[in-house]
Design an enzyme around this catalytic site. Structure first.
Site, PDB file in Angstrom:
ATOM      1  N   GLY A 116      10.477   8.820   4.772  1.00  0.00           N
ATOM      2  CA  GLY A 116      10.463   7.385   5.076  1.00  0.00           C
ATOM      3  C   GLY A 116       9.318   7.030   6.002  1.00  0.00           C
ATOM      4  O   GLY A 116       9.379   6.047   6.746  1.00  0.00           O
ATOM      5  N   GLY A 129       6.515   6.001   4.973  1.00  0.00           N
ATOM      6  CA  GLY A 129       5.675   4.974   4.345  1.00  0.00           C
ATOM      7  C   GLY A 129       4.567   5.556   3.495  1.00  0.00           C
ATOM      8  O   GLY A 129       3.432   5.088   3.558  1.00  0.00           O
ATOM      9  N   SER A 130       4.899   6.575   2.691  1.00  0.00           N
ATOM     10  CA  SER A 130       3.850   7.182   1.866  1.00  0.00           C
ATOM     11  C   SER A 130       3.313   6.193   0.829  1.00  0.00           C
ATOM     12  O   SER A 130       2.132   6.217   0.511  1.00  0.00           O
ATOM     13  CB  SER A 130       4.356   8.451   1.190  1.00  0.00           C
ATOM     14  OG  SER A 130       5.518   8.169   0.468  1.00  0.00           O
ATOM     15  N   SER A 131       4.174   5.286   0.335  1.00  0.00           N
ATOM     16  CA  SER A 131       3.714   4.327  -0.684  1.00  0.00           C
ATOM     17  C   SER A 131       2.687   3.366  -0.099  1.00  0.00           C
ATOM     18  O   SER A 131       1.662   3.083  -0.727  1.00  0.00           O
ATOM     19  CB  SER A 131       4.880   3.502  -1.222  1.00  0.00           C
ATOM     20  OG  SER A 131       5.944   4.328  -1.545  1.00  0.00           O
ATOM     21  N   ALA A 152       0.866   3.876   2.605  1.00  0.00           N
ATOM     22  CA  ALA A 152      -0.327   4.627   3.024  1.00  0.00           C
ATOM     23  C   ALA A 152      -1.217   4.940   1.822  1.00  0.00           C
ATOM     24  O   ALA A 152      -2.440   4.795   1.888  1.00  0.00           O
ATOM     25  CB  ALA A 152       0.079   5.908   3.754  1.00  0.00           C
ATOM     26  N   ASP A 168       4.470  -1.924   7.115  1.00  0.00           N
ATOM     27  CA  ASP A 168       3.978  -0.567   6.865  1.00  0.00           C
ATOM     28  C   ASP A 168       2.517  -0.584   6.400  1.00  0.00           C
ATOM     29  O   ASP A 168       1.733   0.289   6.754  1.00  0.00           O
ATOM     30  CB  ASP A 168       4.885   0.150   5.838  1.00  0.00           C
ATOM     31  CG  ASP A 168       5.327  -0.743   4.688  1.00  0.00           C
ATOM     32  OD1 ASP A 168       4.902  -1.914   4.623  1.00  0.00           O
ATOM     33  OD2 ASP A 168       6.098  -0.261   3.835  1.00  0.00           O
TER      34      ASP A 168
END
Ligand code: MEV
Length: 329
Positions: free
Chosen positions: A108, A110-112, A114, A155
């Site tokens: 969680g 925030g890979s999406s 980033a 994010d």
């Protein structure tokens, strides 16, 4: 043939989750674990992705059907971002993309967001279209909304600006509070939360009792505004107390879980100045604020609960260009 690599950091919400979706402020910090995206033009009219960390090898989509059909979850943010980019800045020819991540998508962090931000930065550099932070934000926020339908964009802002920021959506206010690391310990419950589902649950709660939930959001906003000043002043004992108060308000929203609760109480019992869940709730991570001399004690205690701790440093730098190389063909 030019190759460009950009990177963007993951994030941790410090204060104001959920309320931020409804226009209230939040405070978020960037973490020193990054996602790297490399791009290169291609002569074929295709969009192709290699993302071994996401178990994607040789995903290829003809440009004339870009953004349509069933798009695998692992590439959907990249593909939507490219669709939005081409709408605004049309190009000829295709593109090859590869990604690499310092952290797992399950935390969680925030890979999406980033990966979207790093990709947009790499694209703008590759095609020679300089974008200001606000323009980068607008592009990435649009792409993320295309995929998720919900989200405050905090994010994305964190991945772009880095540091620890005070944020009001949609990047109406972005104020850097500090670029120094905060004395934080991060505990991972071991449970992957589905942010969109929890945001919808809160929305249903709000629809059912508008006044009650709006009052909670107002109380969260008051805390965030005090925390903003206390973080700048580095008054960590007060920041810790505010975290505990924010946690209580999140519990009223019903987004806590027994695992988060266990970790939060364990941190407080072992001398944390404050502890709360971070993000949507329903799993993922919690954060504990410590003094430098109690950090190890809190970390050791959390290592014994759920999935343990994740070593990170906060207030990491925002999106940046890593490499721009002209290859001879
Ligand atoms: C999720 O990490 C934080 C939420 O506030 C959603 C959002 O701001 O997009 C719950």
């Amino acid at each position: 043939m030019k190759t460009v690599q950009a990177s963007a950091p993951g994030k941790l919400m410090l204060f104001g989750e959920h309320a931020v979706v409804y226009g209230h402020p939040c405070i978020v910090t960037a973490v020193d674990q990054r996602v790297y995206v490399t791009v290169q033009k291609s002569e074929n009219a295709t969009f192709s992705v290699d993302a071994p960390d996401l178990k994607v090898e040789s995903y290829v989509k003809p440009l004339n059907i870009l953004g349509t059909g069933d798009i695998p979850k692992s590439v959907v943010f990249l593909e939507r971002c490219y669709v939005r980019f081409l709408e605004k800045y049309p190009q000829t020819g295709g593109i090859q993309v590869s990604t690499k991540s310092d952290f797992s998508a399950k935390f969680g962090f925030g890979s999406s967001s980033a990966v979207t931000v790093a990709f947009a930065k790499a694209l703008s550099t590759l095609y020679g279209i300089p974008l200001e932070n606000k323009q980068l934000f607008a592009l990435c926020y649009q792409a993320v909304l295309d995929v998720q339908g919900v989200g405050s964009g905090f994010d994305i802002a964190s991945a772009i600006w880095g540091g620890t920021i005070y944020y009001v959506k949609p990047a109406k206010i972005v104020e850097i509070l500090t670029e120094k690391p905060l004395p934080l310990v991060v505990g991972y419950t071991g449970i992957k939360a589905d942010t969109a589902t929890i945001v919808k649950q809160v929305e249903m709660k709000k629809n059912a009792d508008e006044e009650h939930v709006e009052n909670i959001f107002q109380d969260i906003e008051k805390l965030v505004d005090i925390a903003r000043k206390e973080i700048e002043q580095e008054r960590w004992d007060i920041v810790g107390t505010l975290m505990n108060e924010n946690e209580e308000l999140l519990e009223k929203l019903g987004v806590n879980t027994p695992e988060l609760d266990l970790m939060i109480h364990s941190a407080r019992k072992h001398a944390a100045l404050g502890a709360k869940l971070s993000g949507a709730g329903g799993g993922d991570c919690m954060i504990a604020l410590t003094q430098s001399n109690t950090k190890k004690k809190v970390d050791d205690a959390l290592m014994q609960t759920c999935a343990g701790t994740i070593p990170i440093t906060t207030s990491a730098p925002g999106v940046r260009l890593e490499k721009e190389v002209e290859l001879r063909t």
